[in-house]
Design a protein around this motif. Structure first.
Motif, PDB file in Angstrom:
ATOM      1  N   PRO A 233     -17.216  27.167  11.363  1.00 37.01           N
ATOM      2  CA  PRO A 233     -17.687  28.117  12.429  1.00 37.01           C
ATOM      3  C   PRO A 233     -19.293  27.108  13.817  1.00 37.01           C
ATOM      4  N   GLY A 234     -19.241  28.174  14.695  1.00 35.29           N
ATOM      5  CA  GLY A 234     -19.859  27.968  15.757  1.00 35.29           C
ATOM      6  C   GLY A 234     -18.865  26.851  16.793  1.00 35.29           C
ATOM      7  N   ARG A 235     -20.354  26.496  17.546  1.00 36.68           N
ATOM      8  CA  ARG A 235     -19.313  25.311  18.711  1.00 36.68           C
ATOM      9  C   ARG A 235     -19.285  24.360  18.284  1.00 36.68           C
ATOM     10  N   ARG A 236     -18.897  23.678  18.848  1.00 37.61           N
ATOM     11  CA  ARG A 236     -19.356  21.715  18.798  1.00 37.61           C
ATOM     12  C   ARG A 236     -19.655  21.417  20.282  1.00 37.61           C
ATOM     13  N   ASN A 237     -19.658  22.020  21.227  1.00 43.31           N
ATOM     14  CA  ASN A 237     -19.458  21.847  22.704  1.00 43.31           C
ATOM     15  C   ASN A 237     -21.226  21.562  23.672  1.00 43.31           C
ATOM     16  N   GLY A 238     -22.449  21.981  22.869  1.00 44.05           N
ATOM     17  CA  GLY A 238     -23.977  21.805  22.957  1.00 44.05           C
ATOM     18  C   GLY A 238     -24.134  20.373  23.373  1.00 44.05           C
ATOM     19  N   PRO A 239     -25.358  20.533  23.840  1.00 39.36           N
ATOM     20  CA  PRO A 239     -26.208  19.823  24.811  1.00 39.36           C
ATOM     21  C   PRO A 239     -25.651  18.106  24.079  1.00 39.36           C
ATOM     22  N   ALA A 240     -25.494  17.075  25.159  1.00 41.37           N
ATOM     23  CA  ALA A 240     -24.913  15.307  24.263  1.00 41.37           C
ATOM     24  C   ALA A 240     -26.110  15.235  23.195  1.00 41.37           C
ATOM     25  N   PRO A 241     -26.133  14.624  22.272  1.00 38.32           N
ATOM     26  CA  PRO A 241     -26.362  14.948  21.249  1.00 38.32           C
ATOM     27  C   PRO A 241     -27.979  13.814  21.254  1.00 38.32           C
ATOM     28  N   TRP A 242     -27.717  12.391  22.271  1.00 39.21           N
ATOM     29  CA  TRP A 242     -28.977  11.972  22.649  1.00 39.21           C
ATOM     30  C   TRP A 242     -29.235  12.696  24.227  1.00 39.21           C
ATOM     31  N   SER A 243     -29.404  13.043  24.842  1.00 36.25           N
ATOM     32  CA  SER A 243     -29.708  13.853  25.826  1.00 36.25           C
ATOM     33  C   SER A 243     -31.073  13.370  25.538  1.00 36.25           C
ATOM     34  N   ASP A 244     -31.981  13.500  24.853  1.00 39.13           N
ATOM     35  CA  ASP A 244     -33.306  13.089  24.590  1.00 39.13           C
ATOM     36  C   ASP A 244     -33.699  12.419  23.445  1.00 39.13           C
ATOM     37  N   LEU A 245     -34.327  10.719  23.416  1.00 34.52           N
ATOM     38  CA  LEU A 245     -33.971  10.019  23.262  1.00 34.52           C
ATOM     39  C   LEU A 245     -35.516  10.360  21.109  1.00 34.52           C
ATOM     40  N   SER A 246     -36.164  11.487  21.202  1.00 33.60           N
ATOM     41  CA  SER A 246     -36.819  11.142  20.572  1.00 33.60           C
ATOM     42  C   SER A 246     -36.773  12.886  19.995  1.00 33.60           C
ATOM     43  N   ARG A 247     -36.057  13.293  20.152  1.00 33.69           N
ATOM     44  CA  ARG A 247     -34.720  13.705  19.186  1.00 33.69           C
ATOM     45  C   ARG A 247     -33.214  14.064  19.061  1.00 33.69           C
ATOM     46  N   PRO A 248     -34.096  12.333  17.874  1.00 34.30           N
ATOM     47  CA  PRO A 248     -32.215  12.669  17.314  1.00 34.30           C
ATOM     48  C   PRO A 248     -31.596  13.146  16.434  1.00 34.30           C
ATOM     49  N   PRO A 249     -29.795  13.405  16.471  1.00 31.92           N
ATOM     50  CA  PRO A 249     -29.025  14.099  16.316  1.00 31.92           C
ATOM     51  C   PRO A 249     -29.266  14.323  14.243  1.00 31.92           C
ATOM     52  N   LEU A 250     -29.785  15.094  13.520  1.00 39.21           N
ATOM     53  CA  LEU A 250     -29.484  15.327  12.383  1.00 39.21           C
ATOM     54  C   LEU A 250     -27.721  14.186  12.064  1.00 39.21           C
ATOM     55  N   HIS A 251     -28.153  13.559  10.845  1.00 38.75           N
ATOM     56  CA  HIS A 251     -26.770  12.104   9.989  1.00 38.75           C
ATOM     57  C   HIS A 251     -25.892  13.442   9.238  1.00 38.75           C
ATOM     58  N   GLU A 252     -25.220  14.473   9.807  1.00 40.22           N
ATOM     59  CA  GLU A 252     -24.394  15.353   8.829  1.00 40.22           C
ATOM     60  C   GLU A 252     -23.570  14.034   7.493  1.00 40.22           C
ATOM     61  N   SER A 253     -23.174  13.830   8.437  1.00 37.37           N
ATOM     62  CA  SER A 253     -22.640  13.213   6.317  1.00 37.37           C
ATOM     63  C   SER A 253     -23.364  12.200   5.809  1.00 37.37           C
ATOM     64  N   ALA A 254     -25.207  11.959   6.109  1.00 34.37           N
ATOM     65  CA  ALA A 254     -25.606  12.287   4.908  1.00 34.37           C
ATOM     66  C   ALA A 254     -25.961  12.856   3.987  1.00 34.37           C
ATOM     67  N   LEU A 255     -26.029  14.140   4.894  1.00 33.78           N
ATOM     68  CA  LEU A 255     -26.819  15.330   4.788  1.00 33.78           C
ATOM     69  C   LEU A 255     -26.448  15.902   3.691  1.00 33.78           C
ATOM     70  N   ARG A 256     -24.302  15.584   3.754  1.00 34.75           N
ATOM     71  CA  ARG A 256     -23.710  16.050   3.057  1.00 34.75           C
ATOM     72  C   ARG A 256     -23.606  15.708   1.812  1.00 34.75           C
ATOM     73  N   ARG A 257     -24.041  13.819   1.380  1.00 37.26           N
ATOM     74  CA  ARG A 257     -23.891  13.432   0.747  1.00 37.26           C
ATOM     75  C   ARG A 257     -24.533  13.455  -0.420  1.00 37.26           C
ATOM     76  N   ALA A 258     -26.008  13.901  -0.213  1.00 38.67           N
ATOM     77  CA  ALA A 258     -26.764  13.691  -0.368  1.00 38.67           C
ATOM     78  C   ALA A 258     -27.378  15.516  -1.704  1.00 38.67           C
ATOM     79  N   LEU A 259     -26.681  15.991  -0.588  1.00 33.06           N
ATOM     80  CA  LEU A 259     -26.670  18.083  -0.821  1.00 33.06           C
ATOM     81  C   LEU A 259     -25.578  18.213  -1.044  1.00 33.06           C
ATOM     82  N   VAL A 260     -24.476  17.618  -1.220  1.00 40.69           N
ATOM     83  CA  VAL A 260     -23.349  18.603  -2.022  1.00 40.69           C
ATOM     84  C   VAL A 260     -22.688  17.525  -2.779  1.00 40.69           C
ATOM     85  N   ARG A 261     -22.949  18.021  -3.898  1.00 43.22           N
ATOM     86  CA  ARG A 261     -22.358  17.091  -5.336  1.00 43.22           C
ATOM     87  C   ARG A 261     -21.895  18.440  -6.515  1.00 43.22           C
ATOM     88  N   PRO A 262     -20.774  17.717  -7.639  1.00 44.79           N
ATOM     89  CA  PRO A 262     -20.773  18.749  -8.507  1.00 44.79           C
ATOM     90  C   PRO A 262     -21.576  19.069  -9.366  1.00 44.79           C
TER      91      PRO A 262
END
Length: 295
Positions: free
Chosen positions: A7-36
């Motif tokens: 769901p949602g759209r993937r074409n928002g502002p460039a992830p590194w357009s503001d270096l003081s606000r880095p993007p979230l690390h989706e794969s790391a969040l998923r590894r940390a939170l989604v578990r059997p």
């Protein structure tokens, strides 16, 4: 859920357009939170969407409980009473979860309050800022000597379950505030403004509190959520005005939470009246109302 059907759209502002606000690390969040055996069954991050709540509600029939959708920016985020919630891209944590409780539906009204307890405790622990809860669903911080809203919670029924949305302003600067009385963790002096550990902590805290509530069959007293909310609620003990649906207004002292999570007001005529819906305005004894709304 594959990348092409998220769901949602993937074409928002460039992830590194503001270096003081880095993007979230989706794969790391998923590894940390989604578990059997864990509560969270999937986690996706989209760059931009209208509303994560609306996205999950629209697909609730095909999604399992425990689905998490995070947006770097929401273009049509909403708070209670259809108020607009807006913030720059990557300036906060904005997410929704789909839950399918087994507790009796008449006890589901505690879930927004439970979420408030989970968010406030996690933010306070990780960011190192004092937090409070303004009934029913606002996260409050202190900026200077002012109490300000830094976050909010919105719950909506969907396909036999419930979608709960959370928005917390993390790095919002003074010149970016949507209204003067809004706030952010950064303006409150947060020691940590990294959104990845904040989001992990909030979702783990929500998993813990929700698990307790489920095990207690939705009994807010038995699982401790009623006491925890009351302990962190900055509305209790205050003079307030309740602006109720239909235009009625009620003024009194907020004295308690009842067993359904309603705010109990002691009015001037000696009557104690529970309020289950409406807008609560904190009143100063000798001045204008405290706090405000993030439109």
């Amino acid at each position: 859920m594959t990348p092409t059907d998220r769901p949602g759209r993937r074409n928002g502002p460039a992830p590194w357009s503001d270096l003081s606000r880095p993007p979230l690390h989706e794969s790391a969040l998923r590894r940390a939170l989604v578990r059997p055996g864990g509560m969270w069954t999937s986690l996706d991050v989209v760059q931009e969407t209208g509303s994560t709540n609306a996205d999950l509600a629209a697909r609730a029939t095909e999604l399992p409980g425990g689905t998490v959708l995070v947006a770097e920016e929401q273009l049509a985020g909403r708070g209670r009473l259809d108020r607009r919630w807006s913030a720059p891209a990557r300036s906060g944590i904005f997410f929704s979860v789909l839950l399918r409780p087994t507790a009796p539906v008449e006890r589901w009204g505690w879930l927004p309050l439970l979420t408030g307890v989970a968010v406030a405790s996690a933010v306070s622990r990780i960011a190192g800022v004092d937090t409070g809860l303004k009934w029913p669903n606002d996260l409050m911080v202190t900026v200077g000597d002012e109490e300000r809203k830094a976050g909010g919670i919105l719950a909506e029924m969907a396909d036999g379950g419930i979608v709960i949305g959370v928005g917390v302003n993390v790095s919002l600067r003074a010149d970016e505030l949507p209204v003067p009385a809004a706030g952010s963790l950064g303006l409150a002096g947060a020691a940590v403004a990294d959104r990845d550990p904040l989001l992990r902590a909030v979702l783990r805290s929500l998993e813990e509190w929700y698990g307790r509530w489920q095990e207690a069959d939705g009994d807010a007293v038995a699982c401790g959520v009623q006491a925890a909310y009351a302990a962190g609620c900055v509305t209790l003990g205050r003079a307030v005005r309740a602006e109720l649906p239909g235009g009625e207004a009620l003024t009194g002292e907020a004295v308690a939470l009842d067993g359904d999570g309603r705010l109990v007001l002691a009015t001037g005529d000696g009557v104690q009246r529970p309020v289950g819906a409406g807008d609560i305005v904190h009143l100063r004894p000798d001045g204008p109302p405290e706090g405000s709304r993030q439109e």
